[in-house]
Each structure stands twice: as structure tokens, then as C-alpha cells.
Design a protein around this motif. Sequence first.
Motif, PDB file in Angstrom:
ATOM      1  N   GLN A 118      46.373 -90.209  22.247  1.00 43.38           N
ATOM      2  CA  GLN A 118      47.617 -89.842  21.568  1.00 43.38           C
ATOM      3  C   GLN A 118      47.695 -90.374  20.142  1.00 43.38           C
ATOM      4  OE1 GLN A 118      50.664 -91.191  24.310  1.00 43.38           O
ATOM      5  NE2 GLN A 118      50.597 -89.279  25.472  1.00 43.38           N
ATOM      6  N   SER A 119      46.829 -91.356  19.811  1.00 43.29           N
ATOM      7  CA  SER A 119      46.818 -91.864  18.435  1.00 43.29           C
ATOM      8  C   SER A 119      46.108 -90.917  17.467  1.00 43.29           C
ATOM      9  CB  SER A 119      46.142 -93.242  18.389  1.00 43.29           C
ATOM     10  OG  SER A 119      44.742 -93.129  18.617  1.00 43.29           O
ATOM     11  N   VAL A 120      45.316 -89.984  18.019  1.00 42.69           N
ATOM     12  CA  VAL A 120      44.622 -89.004  17.180  1.00 42.69           C
ATOM     13  C   VAL A 120      45.622 -87.939  16.737  1.00 42.69           C
ATOM     14  CG1 VAL A 120      42.764 -87.298  17.111  1.00 42.69           C
ATOM     15  CG2 VAL A 120      42.452 -89.426  18.374  1.00 42.69           C
ATOM     16  N   ASP A 121      45.558 -87.578  15.499  1.00 46.53           N
ATOM     17  CA  ASP A 121      46.461 -86.557  14.949  1.00 46.53           C
ATOM     18  C   ASP A 121      46.380 -85.272  15.783  1.00 46.53           C
ATOM     19  OD1 ASP A 121      47.871 -84.709  13.478  1.00 46.53           O
ATOM     20  OD2 ASP A 121      46.984 -85.267  11.552  1.00 46.53           O
ATOM     21  N   PRO A 122      47.516 -84.779  16.305  1.00 44.79           N
ATOM     22  CA  PRO A 122      47.489 -83.537  17.100  1.00 44.79           C
ATOM     23  C   PRO A 122      46.879 -82.361  16.348  1.00 44.79           C
ATOM     24  CG  PRO A 122      49.638 -84.624  17.265  1.00 44.79           C
ATOM     25  CD  PRO A 122      48.865 -85.356  16.209  1.00 44.79           C
ATOM     26  N   ARG A 141      34.439 -83.092  22.086  1.00 42.63           N
ATOM     27  CA  ARG A 141      33.710 -83.097  20.819  1.00 42.63           C
ATOM     28  C   ARG A 141      34.537 -83.608  19.635  1.00 42.63           C
ATOM     29  NH1 ARG A 141      29.301 -79.520  20.985  1.00 42.63           N
ATOM     30  NH2 ARG A 141      28.291 -79.775  23.011  1.00 42.63           N
ATOM     31  N   VAL A 142      35.844 -83.445  19.701  1.00 41.20           N
ATOM     32  CA  VAL A 142      36.675 -83.735  18.523  1.00 41.20           C
ATOM     33  C   VAL A 142      37.605 -84.928  18.747  1.00 41.20           C
ATOM     34  CG1 VAL A 142      38.401 -82.796  16.925  1.00 41.20           C
ATOM     35  CG2 VAL A 142      36.584 -81.311  17.819  1.00 41.20           C
ATOM     36  N   VAL A 143      38.388 -84.884  19.823  1.00 43.22           N
ATOM     37  CA  VAL A 143      39.434 -85.898  20.007  1.00 43.22           C
ATOM     38  C   VAL A 143      38.876 -87.227  20.517  1.00 43.22           C
ATOM     39  CG1 VAL A 143      41.586 -86.439  21.212  1.00 43.22           C
ATOM     40  CG2 VAL A 143      41.172 -84.123  20.379  1.00 43.22           C
ATOM     41  N   LEU A 144      38.082 -87.187  21.588  1.00 41.21           N
ATOM     42  CA  LEU A 144      37.594 -88.440  22.183  1.00 41.21           C
ATOM     43  C   LEU A 144      36.745 -89.280  21.224  1.00 41.21           C
ATOM     44  CD1 LEU A 144      36.786 -87.554  25.904  1.00 41.21           C
ATOM     45  CD2 LEU A 144      38.532 -89.109  25.032  1.00 41.21           C
ATOM     46  N   PRO A 145      35.816 -88.687  20.454  1.00 42.69           N
ATOM     47  CA  PRO A 145      35.053 -89.531  19.521  1.00 42.69           C
ATOM     48  C   PRO A 145      35.944 -90.300  18.540  1.00 42.69           C
ATOM     49  CG  PRO A 145      33.988 -87.404  19.757  1.00 42.69           C
ATOM     50  CD  PRO A 145      35.299 -87.296  20.466  1.00 42.69           C
ATOM     51  N   GLN A 146      37.046 -89.680  18.104  1.00 36.00           N
ATOM     52  CA  GLN A 146      37.962 -90.382  17.205  1.00 36.00           C
ATOM     53  C   GLN A 146      38.786 -91.423  17.966  1.00 36.00           C
ATOM     54  OE1 GLN A 146      39.981 -87.766  14.192  1.00 36.00           O
ATOM     55  NE2 GLN A 146      39.044 -86.135  15.403  1.00 36.00           N
ATOM     56  N   ALA A 147      39.167 -91.097  19.189  1.00 35.26           N
ATOM     57  CA  ALA A 147      39.977 -92.017  19.985  1.00 35.26           C
ATOM     58  C   ALA A 147      39.187 -93.262  20.368  1.00 35.26           C
ATOM     59  CB  ALA A 147      40.486 -91.308  21.240  1.00 35.26           C
ATOM     60  N   ILE A 148      37.885 -93.109  20.605  1.00 35.67           N
ATOM     61  CA  ILE A 148      37.061 -94.240  21.034  1.00 35.67           C
ATOM     62  C   ILE A 148      37.053 -95.344  19.981  1.00 35.67           C
ATOM     63  CG2 ILE A 148      34.661 -94.942  21.458  1.00 35.67           C
ATOM     64  CD1 ILE A 148      34.350 -92.313  23.024  1.00 35.67           C
ATOM     65  N   ARG A 218      36.164-104.646  12.978  1.00 36.63           N
ATOM     66  CA  ARG A 218      35.925-104.607  11.530  1.00 36.63           C
ATOM     67  C   ARG A 218      34.905-103.525  11.181  1.00 36.63           C
ATOM     68  NH1 ARG A 218      36.520-110.402  11.555  1.00 36.63           N
ATOM     69  NH2 ARG A 218      34.288-110.627  11.946  1.00 36.63           N
ATOM     70  N   ARG A 219      33.849-103.420  11.997  1.00 36.50           N
ATOM     71  CA  ARG A 219      32.809-102.426  11.714  1.00 36.50           C
ATOM     72  C   ARG A 219      33.330-101.010  11.878  1.00 36.50           C
ATOM     73  NH1 ARG A 219      26.898-103.521  13.987  1.00 36.50           N
ATOM     74  NH2 ARG A 219      27.249-105.238  12.532  1.00 36.50           N
ATOM     75  N   LEU A 220      34.146-100.795  12.915  1.00 33.67           N
ATOM     76  CA  LEU A 220      34.669 -99.463  13.150  1.00 33.67           C
ATOM     77  C   LEU A 220      35.695 -99.058  12.109  1.00 33.67           C
ATOM     78  CD1 LEU A 220      35.100 -99.606  17.037  1.00 33.67           C
ATOM     79  CD2 LEU A 220      33.483 -98.179  15.761  1.00 33.67           C
ATOM     80  N   ASN A 221      36.429-100.048  11.577  1.00 33.85           N
ATOM     81  CA  ASN A 221      37.449 -99.743  10.572  1.00 33.85           C
ATOM     82  C   ASN A 221      36.869 -99.659   9.168  1.00 33.85           C
ATOM     83  OD1 ASN A 221      39.588 -99.603  12.354  1.00 33.85           O
ATOM     84  ND2 ASN A 221      39.966-101.797  12.293  1.00 33.85           N
ATOM     85  N   ARG A 222      35.593-100.045   9.007  1.00 32.22           N
ATOM     86  CA  ARG A 222      34.975-100.002   7.687  1.00 32.22           C
ATOM     87  C   ARG A 222      34.889 -98.558   7.187  1.00 32.22           C
ATOM     88  NH1 ARG A 222      29.538-102.914   7.875  1.00 32.22           N
ATOM     89  NH2 ARG A 222      30.938-104.610   8.468  1.00 32.22           N
ATOM     90  N   GLY A 223      35.424 -98.316   6.048  1.00 34.86           N
ATOM     91  CA  GLY A 223      35.354 -97.001   5.446  1.00 34.86           C
ATOM     92  C   GLY A 223      36.447 -96.050   5.897  1.00 34.86           C
ATOM     93  N   ARG A 224      37.345 -96.506   6.787  1.00 38.19           N
ATOM     94  CA  ARG A 224      38.419 -95.617   7.234  1.00 38.19           C
ATOM     95  C   ARG A 224      39.558 -95.535   6.226  1.00 38.19           C
ATOM     96  NH1 ARG A 224      40.000 -96.617  13.440  1.00 38.19           N
ATOM     97  NH2 ARG A 224      41.210 -94.744  12.991  1.00 38.19           N
ATOM     98  N   GLU A 225      39.712 -96.627   5.448  1.00 40.62           N
ATOM     99  CA  GLU A 225      40.797 -96.663   4.484  1.00 40.62           C
ATOM    100  C   GLU A 225      40.378 -95.948   3.185  1.00 40.62           C
ATOM    101  OE1 GLU A 225      41.867-100.708   4.034  1.00 40.62           O
ATOM    102  OE2 GLU A 225      42.620-100.913   6.084  1.00 40.62           O
TER     103      GLU A 225
END
Length: 225
Positions: A118-122, A141-148, A218-225
Amino acid sequence: MIRILSVYGGLLLRAMGQTLLLALCGLFFACILGLIFGLLSVVKNRVCNIISTIFVDVIRGVPMIVLAYMIFFGIPQFVNGMMPTGVKFTLTALQAGTIALALNCGAYMAEIIRAGIQSVDPGQMEAARSLGLPYWKAMQRVVLPQAIRTMIPSIINQFIITLKDTSILSVIGFPELVNTAKNVIANTMSSFQVWVIVGVMYLIVITLLSRLAKQLERRLNRGRE
């Protein structure tokens, strides 16, 4: 304390290995249960939503020790009552402990996965569907990879909680760290020293896992901002 470590250190380390094994087995099956019921909670189907809600509410509402007793003692008695005479069904402490941990942790994992999805943009799901992808393929293919990316730190934290919950399973005789510590205390009559050693062992393992969770975050959030 040094004497206890010299005599029983190897035994306590093996017990910690058993504790980690039980926690890993429980978490593995909990991830499967969590994924199933987490997905059921987000699909647009009222029956699936109700099934997921009942599972989560029932399991989270039953204390872990009651769940362990029910599985280890109750299920074999119930099954044996329906089986022919001479046939006996039993569960080992590892099997019962794994089931109890998987169910308990699975209920919380379902909530972690639901929140992650639910945190992934609908709009991501809508865009995937507009490109012709079926619902489950778009989810895979789209939602779960981002949610993980969002879920991994919470999953590691849940593993830490599960690791600590293994101590409850000493009540069914599984040779994890707390149960082994009780046996060492019975032999040495040194309760304080043994519990200090056990506490430090838990502290070391849990601190390492906490550091791992922070590094991954930290590694997963790197480059997200």
C-alpha cells in the motif's frame, strides 16, 4: 563465569545455533504465509480480505505460549483421536516450534507486506494495467519489487523479534538457548552468571542483526531522494 564458559561454552554456542535455526525456519515459512495473506488483504475481493483479517486477528490474539502448547500437545492428541488404533502421530519440538513461530510471525509479516504494497503509489499499478499486464503479473513485476525495498528493514526487525520469541519454546523442550541455560543452571547452581552469559549472547546476535538492518536500509534508500 569463566569456569562456566570453559565447561559449558560449547554447549551454549550449539544452543544458540539451534535458536538461529529455529528462527530462520520460522521466518522462512512466515514469509510464505505473510505473502499469501498480505496479498489477500490488498486484492479487491471482500472474501479474500475477510480471510486475511481473520487469520491475522486470530493468530495475533493468541499468546505465543498457548499456540506452542496447542500445536505440540493439542494437535497430536486431536489427530490420534481420529486415527486407527496403533497408529500414532507426533510432532518433534523443532517441527512444532517452527509451525508456532511461522504462524505467529506470519500474521505480523502479512501486515508488513500489506503496508509495503500500500506504500507504493497506486498509479504504478494503474500504469502497468494500462500497458496490458494482468493484475497478478503487474503485482509481481511492478508493485512487489518496489514494496520490497520498503519491507526489508521491517522484515529484519521481525526476524529479531522472532529470534527472541524462540525463548518461549523452551516450554515444549526444544534445546534452544534458554532451555539449555536452565539445564546449565541445574548443574552449576549459578543462576545469575548463566543468565548474564545468555543475555550477552542474545545482545551480540541482535545487535549485529540491527546493524545489518540499518545498513540495508541505507543502501536501499541510496539514490531514492
